[in-house]
Design a protein around this motif. Structure first.
Motif, PDB file in Angstrom:
ATOM      1  N   ARG A  59      -6.586  -1.451  -7.079  1.00  0.00           N
ATOM      2  CA  ARG A  59      -5.831  -1.504  -5.839  1.00  0.00           C
ATOM      3  C   ARG A  59      -5.024  -2.800  -5.806  1.00  0.00           C
ATOM      4  N   PRO A  60      -3.701  -2.716  -5.660  1.00  0.00           N
ATOM      5  CA  PRO A  60      -2.880  -3.933  -5.705  1.00  0.00           C
ATOM      6  C   PRO A  60      -3.207  -4.920  -4.603  1.00  0.00           C
ATOM      7  N   ASN A  61      -3.563  -4.416  -3.414  1.00  0.00           N
ATOM      8  CA  ASN A  61      -3.874  -5.345  -2.325  1.00  0.00           C
ATOM      9  C   ASN A  61      -5.159  -6.113  -2.595  1.00  0.00           C
ATOM     10  N   VAL A  62      -6.115  -5.462  -3.271  1.00  0.00           N
ATOM     11  CA  VAL A  62      -7.362  -6.150  -3.620  1.00  0.00           C
ATOM     12  C   VAL A  62      -7.098  -7.196  -4.703  1.00  0.00           C
ATOM     13  N   ALA A  63      -6.302  -6.818  -5.707  1.00  0.00           N
ATOM     14  CA  ALA A  63      -5.974  -7.757  -6.783  1.00  0.00           C
ATOM     15  C   ALA A  63      -5.248  -8.985  -6.225  1.00  0.00           C
ATOM     16  N   LEU A  64      -4.290  -8.741  -5.325  1.00  0.00           N
ATOM     17  CA  LEU A  64      -3.540  -9.855  -4.737  1.00  0.00           C
ATOM     18  C   LEU A  64      -4.435 -10.691  -3.830  1.00  0.00           C
ATOM     19  N   HIS A  65      -5.332 -10.043  -3.099  1.00  0.00           N
ATOM     20  CA  HIS A  65      -6.269 -10.759  -2.232  1.00  0.00           C
ATOM     21  C   HIS A  65      -7.150 -11.694  -3.060  1.00  0.00           C
ATOM     22  N   ARG A  66      -7.632 -11.201  -4.193  1.00  0.00           N
ATOM     23  CA  ARG A  66      -8.469 -12.035  -5.063  1.00  0.00           C
ATOM     24  C   ARG A  66      -7.680 -13.222  -5.600  1.00  0.00           C
ATOM     25  N   CYS A  67      -6.428 -12.982  -5.947  1.00  0.00           N
ATOM     26  CA  CYS A  67      -5.580 -14.072  -6.433  1.00  0.00           C
ATOM     27  C   CYS A  67      -5.359 -15.106  -5.328  1.00  0.00           C
ATOM     28  N   ASN A  68      -5.097 -14.622  -4.106  1.00  0.00           N
ATOM     29  CA  ASN A  68      -4.897 -15.542  -2.980  1.00  0.00           C
ATOM     30  C   ASN A  68      -6.120 -16.427  -2.778  1.00  0.00           C
ATOM     31  N   GLU A  69      -7.302 -15.814  -2.820  1.00  0.00           N
ATOM     32  CA  GLU A  69      -8.537 -16.571  -2.618  1.00  0.00           C
ATOM     33  C   GLU A  69      -8.739 -17.594  -3.741  1.00  0.00           C
ATOM     34  N   LYS A  70      -8.401 -17.202  -4.962  1.00  0.00           N
ATOM     35  CA  LYS A  70      -8.531 -18.105  -6.106  1.00  0.00           C
ATOM     36  C   LYS A  70      -7.603 -19.308  -5.958  1.00  0.00           C
ATOM     37  N   VAL A  71      -6.349 -19.049  -5.562  1.00  0.00           N
ATOM     38  CA  VAL A  71      -5.380 -20.129  -5.405  1.00  0.00           C
ATOM     39  C   VAL A  71      -5.824 -21.080  -4.282  1.00  0.00           C
ATOM     40  N   GLU A 124       0.821  -1.205   0.000  1.00  0.00           N
ATOM     41  CA  GLU A 124       0.000   0.000   0.000  1.00  0.00           C
ATOM     42  C   GLU A 124       0.857   1.256   0.000  1.00  0.00           C
ATOM     43  N   GLU A 125       2.005   1.199   0.675  1.00  0.00           N
ATOM     44  CA  GLU A 125       2.900   2.357   0.693  1.00  0.00           C
ATOM     45  C   GLU A 125       3.400   2.660  -0.721  1.00  0.00           C
ATOM     46  N   SER A 126       3.758   1.613  -1.477  1.00  0.00           N
ATOM     47  CA  SER A 126       4.194   1.802  -2.860  1.00  0.00           C
ATOM     48  C   SER A 126       3.100   2.485  -3.678  1.00  0.00           C
ATOM     49  N   TYR A 127       1.873   2.032  -3.484  1.00  0.00           N
ATOM     50  CA  TYR A 127       0.731   2.596  -4.211  1.00  0.00           C
ATOM     51  C   TYR A 127       0.575   4.074  -3.884  1.00  0.00           C
ATOM     52  N   GLU A 128       0.684   4.432  -2.615  1.00  0.00           N
ATOM     53  CA  GLU A 128       0.510   5.835  -2.200  1.00  0.00           C
ATOM     54  C   GLU A 128       1.671   6.694  -2.683  1.00  0.00           C
ATOM     55  N   ILE A 129       2.886   6.145  -2.675  1.00  0.00           N
ATOM     56  CA  ILE A 129       4.041   6.887  -3.210  1.00  0.00           C
ATOM     57  C   ILE A 129       3.805   7.234  -4.675  1.00  0.00           C
ATOM     58  N   PHE A 173       7.546  -3.017  -7.199  1.00  0.00           N
ATOM     59  CA  PHE A 173       7.171  -1.606  -7.284  1.00  0.00           C
ATOM     60  C   PHE A 173       6.572  -1.288  -8.648  1.00  0.00           C
ATOM     61  N   SER A 174       7.161  -1.852  -9.704  1.00  0.00           N
ATOM     62  CA  SER A 174       6.670  -1.617 -11.057  1.00  0.00           C
ATOM     63  C   SER A 174       5.300  -2.257 -11.279  1.00  0.00           C
ATOM     64  N   VAL A 175       5.097  -3.443 -10.716  1.00  0.00           N
ATOM     65  CA  VAL A 175       3.795  -4.104 -10.847  1.00  0.00           C
ATOM     66  C   VAL A 175       2.723  -3.315 -10.093  1.00  0.00           C
ATOM     67  N   VAL A 176       3.070  -2.818  -8.909  1.00  0.00           N
ATOM     68  CA  VAL A 176       2.130  -1.966  -8.166  1.00  0.00           C
ATOM     69  C   VAL A 176       1.793  -0.729  -8.987  1.00  0.00           C
ATOM     70  N   ASN A 177       2.794  -0.181  -9.655  1.00  0.00           N
ATOM     71  CA  ASN A 177       2.557   0.998 -10.492  1.00  0.00           C
ATOM     72  C   ASN A 177       1.608   0.675 -11.642  1.00  0.00           C
ATOM     73  N   LEU A 178       1.732  -0.529 -12.199  1.00  0.00           N
ATOM     74  CA  LEU A 178       0.817  -0.951 -13.251  1.00  0.00           C
ATOM     75  C   LEU A 178      -0.612  -1.038 -12.707  1.00  0.00           C
ATOM     76  N   CYS A 179      -0.751  -1.581 -11.511  1.00  0.00           N
ATOM     77  CA  CYS A 179      -2.074  -1.624 -10.871  1.00  0.00           C
ATOM     78  C   CYS A 179      -2.628  -0.219 -10.707  1.00  0.00           C
ATOM     79  N   ARG A 180      -1.804   0.671 -10.179  1.00  0.00           N
ATOM     80  CA  ARG A 180      -2.227   2.061  -9.965  1.00  0.00           C
ATOM     81  C   ARG A 180      -2.639   2.726 -11.273  1.00  0.00           C
TER      82      ARG A 180
END
Length: 270
Positions: free
Chosen positions: A221-233, A155-160, A209-216
């Motif tokens: 939101r990168p944390n939401v995208a990763l959360h969805r992936c975690n749940e899927k796995v 989340e810090e990367s996203y806010e930066i 950092f670059s992947v977070v930037n792509l999400c942004r």
């Protein structure tokens, strides 16, 4: 003594009073030992956990779960408010009135005479009020001062990156962002070839950092995208595990080929 609060409230305002009063009872001497030892820190950690459980309900379109979990979110918000009231930091109505005043002040296009047509114009107006009316201007020597140091690194990367975008330090289009991700991945491969663990760690950080930037850039939101992936796995591997159990296939390193086949089977069933 507590009879009134054992009954279902007839309306929203009464239900808010009911919840807050129940929390005061739980925190009072003779109340609940567990609730009495909670702190703003512990209640906030629980608030984050419950927010993710509410998000799970949203992602699954599970309305009963959403209703339950947003109630749990409110428990922790109200717990925080009451702890502050106990400590005589401020009263709950002060916090609520302050945010109400801020919403009115930062929406002059709704509560005043300003005119806007798009969400982008709303954000520009919001930031203008924040800086020019409220005086929340960043000091030159602390460009990132408003980014909480307690944020998780993702989340810090996203806010930066959001902060950098505000001053125009951003890619003109998504092509450059994707090329940067590919560039950082190549640098990870080079670091792995070198075998320098510290170098690998730094390059993996750059890649993340670059992947977070792509999400942004894609407004995700990168944390939401990763959360969805975690749940899927988790769901897919649980299906694999269940099928392996039904077919008497051990889930271990010696049966990885069978596990890969079950993984693909589980994937097709989604």
């Amino acid at each position: 003594m507590y009879e009134d609060y054992l009954k279902t409230a007839p309306d929203f305002v009464s239900s808010i009073d009911r919840l807050y009063t129940i929390i005061t009872i739980l925190r009072a001497p003779g109340g609940c030992p567990w609730d009495r030892i909670q702190t703003n820190k512990s209640a906030t950690i629980s608030l984050i956990d419950e927010s993710y459980e509410y998000l799970d309900g949203i992602l699954k379109n599970d309305i009963p779960s959403e209703r339950e979990e947003i109630g749990d979110v409110m428990i922790n918000v109200f717990m925080n408010l009451y702890i502050h009231e106990e400590h005589k930091d401020f009263k709950p109505e002060e916090a609520v009135n302050e945010v109400c005043d801020k919403l009115i002040r930062r929406h002059p296009h709704v509560f005043g005479s300003e005119k806007v047509d798009t969400a982008s114009e709303v954000l520009t107006l919001w930031n203008s009020v924040k800086e020019n009316v409220e005086g929340h201007k960043d000091k030159a020597e602390s460009f990132f001062s408003h980014i909480p140091s307690s944020l998780p690194p993702l989340e810090e990367s996203y806010e930066i990156q959001k902060k950098l975008k505000k001053v125009g330090f951003d890619w003109p289009d998504v092509t450059g962002v994707i090329e940067k991700v590919e560039e950082e991945l190549e640098e990870v491969n080079e670091a792995i070839a070198d075998g320098d663990e510290d170098h690998i760690e730094m390059e993996l950080g750059d890649l993340l950092f670059s992947v977070v930037n792509l999400c942004r850039f894609m407004k995700i939101r990168p944390n939401v995208a990763l959360h969805r992936c975690n749940e899927k796995v988790k769901a897919r591997f649980q299906k694999l595990f269940d099928m392996a159990k039904e077919r008497n296939i051990p889930v271990d390193k010696e049966h990885v080929d069978e596990m890969n086949e079950l993984w693909e089977e589980a994937k097709k069933q989604e």
